[in-house]
Write a protein that holds these residues in place. Sequence first.
Motif, PDB file in Angstrom:
ATOM      1  N   TYR A 122       0.837  -1.208   0.000  1.00  0.00           N
ATOM      2  CA  TYR A 122       0.000   0.000   0.000  1.00  0.00           C
ATOM      3  C   TYR A 122       0.868   1.253   0.000  1.00  0.00           C
ATOM      4  N   LEU A 123       1.960   1.195   0.727  1.00  0.00           N
ATOM      5  CA  LEU A 123       2.889   2.324   0.747  1.00  0.00           C
ATOM      6  C   LEU A 123       3.403   2.627  -0.652  1.00  0.00           C
ATOM      7  N   LYS A 124       3.848   1.594  -1.363  1.00  0.00           N
ATOM      8  CA  LYS A 124       4.380   1.783  -2.720  1.00  0.00           C
ATOM      9  C   LYS A 124       3.301   2.247  -3.694  1.00  0.00           C
ATOM     10  N   GLY A 125       2.086   1.739  -3.518  1.00  0.00           N
ATOM     11  CA  GLY A 125       1.026   2.041  -4.463  1.00  0.00           C
ATOM     12  C   GLY A 125       0.308   3.355  -4.242  1.00  0.00           C
ATOM     13  N   LEU A 126       0.351   3.866  -3.008  1.00  0.00           N
ATOM     14  CA  LEU A 126      -0.474   5.028  -2.684  1.00  0.00           C
ATOM     15  C   LEU A 126       0.292   6.276  -2.255  1.00  0.00           C
ATOM     16  N   VAL A 127       1.496   6.108  -1.770  1.00  0.00           N
ATOM     17  CA  VAL A 127       2.214   7.236  -1.169  1.00  0.00           C
ATOM     18  C   VAL A 127       3.514   7.515  -1.922  1.00  0.00           C
ATOM     19  N   GLY A 150       4.806  11.382   4.029  1.00  0.00           N
ATOM     20  CA  GLY A 150       4.820  11.267   2.577  1.00  0.00           C
ATOM     21  C   GLY A 150       3.661  12.045   1.978  1.00  0.00           C
ATOM     22  N   ARG A 151       3.415  11.805   0.710  1.00  0.00           N
ATOM     23  CA  ARG A 151       2.313  12.491   0.028  1.00  0.00           C
ATOM     24  C   ARG A 151       1.298  11.482  -0.477  1.00  0.00           C
ATOM     25  N   PHE A 152       0.050  11.722  -0.115  1.00  0.00           N
ATOM     26  CA  PHE A 152      -1.070  10.914  -0.583  1.00  0.00           C
ATOM     27  C   PHE A 152      -1.973  11.811  -1.411  1.00  0.00           C
ATOM     28  N   GLU A 153      -2.129  11.484  -2.683  1.00  0.00           N
ATOM     29  CA  GLU A 153      -2.897  12.309  -3.629  1.00  0.00           C
ATOM     30  C   GLU A 153      -2.404  13.747  -3.608  1.00  0.00           C
ATOM     31  N   ARG A 176      -1.057  15.402  -1.208  1.00  0.00           N
ATOM     32  CA  ARG A 176      -1.165  16.078   0.080  1.00  0.00           C
ATOM     33  C   ARG A 176      -0.241  15.420   1.104  1.00  0.00           C
ATOM     34  N   SER A 177       0.440  16.208   1.905  1.00  0.00           N
ATOM     35  CA  SER A 177       1.327  15.667   2.931  1.00  0.00           C
ATOM     36  C   SER A 177       0.515  14.960   4.010  1.00  0.00           C
ATOM     37  N   VAL A 178       0.943  13.754   4.367  1.00  0.00           N
ATOM     38  CA  VAL A 178       0.247  12.970   5.377  1.00  0.00           C
ATOM     39  C   VAL A 178       1.266  12.240   6.254  1.00  0.00           C
ATOM     40  N   CYS A 179       0.787  11.736   7.374  1.00  0.00           N
ATOM     41  CA  CYS A 179       1.558  10.823   8.210  1.00  0.00           C
ATOM     42  C   CYS A 179       0.948   9.440   8.033  1.00  0.00           C
ATOM     43  N   LEU A 180       1.767   8.478   7.686  1.00  0.00           N
ATOM     44  CA  LEU A 180       1.307   7.115   7.451  1.00  0.00           C
ATOM     45  C   LEU A 180       1.926   6.187   8.486  1.00  0.00           C
ATOM     46  N   VAL A 196      -8.491   0.684  -1.773  1.00  0.00           N
ATOM     47  CA  VAL A 196      -8.193   1.279  -0.465  1.00  0.00           C
ATOM     48  C   VAL A 196      -7.826   2.748  -0.626  1.00  0.00           C
ATOM     49  N   GLY A 197      -7.066   3.068  -1.651  1.00  0.00           N
ATOM     50  CA  GLY A 197      -6.689   4.456  -1.902  1.00  0.00           C
ATOM     51  C   GLY A 197      -7.900   5.343  -2.133  1.00  0.00           C
TER      52      GLY A 197
END
Length: 317
Positions: A75-80, A103-106, A108-112, A283-284
């Motif tokens: 999921y990390l590789k595919g979404l962030v 990292g960045r999700f879509e 936008r900066s996020v905490c994963l 999931v994304g």
Amino acid sequence: MRTYLSFEAAVADIDARLDELRAVAEKGDSPALAEEIAKLEARSEKALTDLYSSLTPWQKTQVARVQGRPRFSDYLKGLVTEFTALAGDRYFGEDEAIVGGLGRFEGRSVCLIGQEKGNDTESRLRHNFGMARPEGYRKAVRLMELADRFELPVIALVDTAGAFPGVEAEARGQAEAIARSTDACLSLGVPNVAVVIGEGGSGGAVAIATANKVMMLEHAIYTVASPEASASILWRDSSRAQDAATSMKITAQDLLKFGIIDSIIPEPVGGAHRDPAAAVAAVGRAIGEALKSLENMSPEALRETRAERYLAIGRRV
């Protein structure tokens, strides 16, 4: 090589016949053979669809644990993008069962944050099969506090059989670390979203999944203890795990009915392990929609609605 679970014998037989016909077809063009292959492919898909539409809780437990199911790293590789892992709890050391960072999700900066089980023997041992020690949860607290300070949404991906039950973990304050991590989730003034992608085991899951929005993949499980552990406690017989799984209402469908989770994310036909890329994409999309629904809420509103969400669980109407 495809992996088949014990209850998928009928599908395995059809697929074995398909492989034989495809091998013959490669040696020469045969319209009759192509037609037979098409019929068998349709039979295989229908058998898989029918089977997965009526899985028992124990069968869903097997699917949630199956080899090849997408892990946190997938999921990390595919979404962030632009992910930077942050290590250590600043008290004791690093725990690799919980992986987290920024990292960045879509865009936008996020905490994963999430549990990583590993995909082979070496990585499973390195990540302790996704079972975190106290320093893993203290690292999660540190990351959540960092995200709160910089107003970054928190995304948690849950996949653990539970917190590590070893003596050394208890000696370092396992219960206290889980409680503080749960409290950190509740205290966030930023949106937090959790997805149970495989196993959601006990406090090990709750510690990072106490979120504004909690979602589960269709064939994931979320439980106070593993079916085997519950059977050992209730009947002193771990072989009754199937009975425990049925009694505990651990499936996404049951938990949605009870208001424990907010939504179910559909999996590809035959489970996420049969089409990991499609599962990751689903999931994304679900995370993106959940974050969008929370983006205009104030820190106070986020805390209040999150607290009310958990206080409401189990109340009689």
